[in-house]
Design an enzyme around this catalytic site. Sequence first.
Site, PDB file in Angstrom:
ATOM      1  CG  HIS A 117      -4.099   3.618  -4.253  1.00 40.77           C
ATOM      2  ND1 HIS A 117      -4.734   2.723  -5.084  1.00 40.77           N
ATOM      3  CD2 HIS A 117      -3.670   2.898  -3.177  1.00 40.77           C
ATOM      4  CE1 HIS A 117      -4.707   1.515  -4.531  1.00 40.77           C
ATOM      5  NE2 HIS A 117      -4.053   1.596  -3.386  1.00 40.77           N
ATOM      6  CE  LYS A 129      -3.853  -0.409  -0.028  1.00 41.97           C
ATOM      7  NZ  LYS A 129      -4.800  -0.644  -1.127  1.00 41.97           N
TER       8      LYS A 129
END
Length: 359
Positions: A95, A77
Amino acid sequence: MTKVHIWLRAETKPLEERIALTPSVAEQLLQAGFKITVEESTLSAIPAQAYKEIGCDIKPAHSWQSAPSDTIILGLKELSEASWPLTHRHIHFAHVYKEQQGWQEVLRRFKSGDGTLYDLEYLVDDKQRRVAAFGYWAGFAGAAVALKAFGRRQQVDGPVLPKLTSMPSKQALVDDVTSAISQLSQAPKVLVIGAKGRSGRGAVEMAKCVGADVTEWDIAETQIGGPFEDILDFDVLVNCVFVQQALPPFITLPMLNVNDIDPRRLAIICDVSCDPYGTYNPLPIYSSCTTFDEPCLRIVDGENPVDLIAIDHLPSLLPVESSEDFCQQLLPHLLQLDDLTQGVWQRANHIFADKLGQV
């Protein structure tokens, strides 16, 4: 020739138990001559001791910042929020490429430190297909928590879903959901959008495993563009569409709130795709993700409410199985890390350079 040094960093996202390099894959990299350092982690489903036993170096959590500059920092992540420059080569899901909230700040850190990002979401083959993904497990887990929420809402007073914790196996999760819906008078009607993709296949399999009545939509059913009134006729919606461009919304909040003439059946929505911060979201009915601690968000109140699940790390519900599957998919490309000017790494670098130029 000495192989590159891969440094597996500890994750910082709360409740993220998955890991970007499992011991079985790390062992194959060691045998190929790579040097591997693994950070200790209180979150990971796999303890550092398992890596030490196969010959990896073990370091304290979050010590990668002091690693030699030519080290490749591997994670899952995004990095924790900070402002100091990033000087290493990083591999993780950042992201930022869909212009999500804060994307420019993240890329500025790479720009100021002359670091490089190889985003795991953008490791693609020459046909632009992702070479490694958690999609199947995201869909499987998403359908599981949606069905569990639906079952509990019919039978239990209190929270629609309690705090979620990881499950030891796929079968244990199936058994848990089966128990949650076992007292219903009829099988839940489930709609999976994006049913032919990785996430969709996982969602469909879970729903079928527990005896739900599953309808599968994909491009053929959605290409005319939404909104789609038919969605309201299902108990559970699981959205698994991999969005790469702006789409007309599948449903809207006004649609969900109209309930007096033809009562809405839809009760639970799980947005597996989970991108409320970008401009591509086909479910513009919420503005922030939910979490394992608070899985459900009530988006429509009243006697016929609608609850939403939008957790951006659903595969963490099955951390060991999902990590092993993902790492095995990634292994052939990790073995090519000696030459980042070819294959998936070159394509990922081109995307990074293009995005960096927009900052």
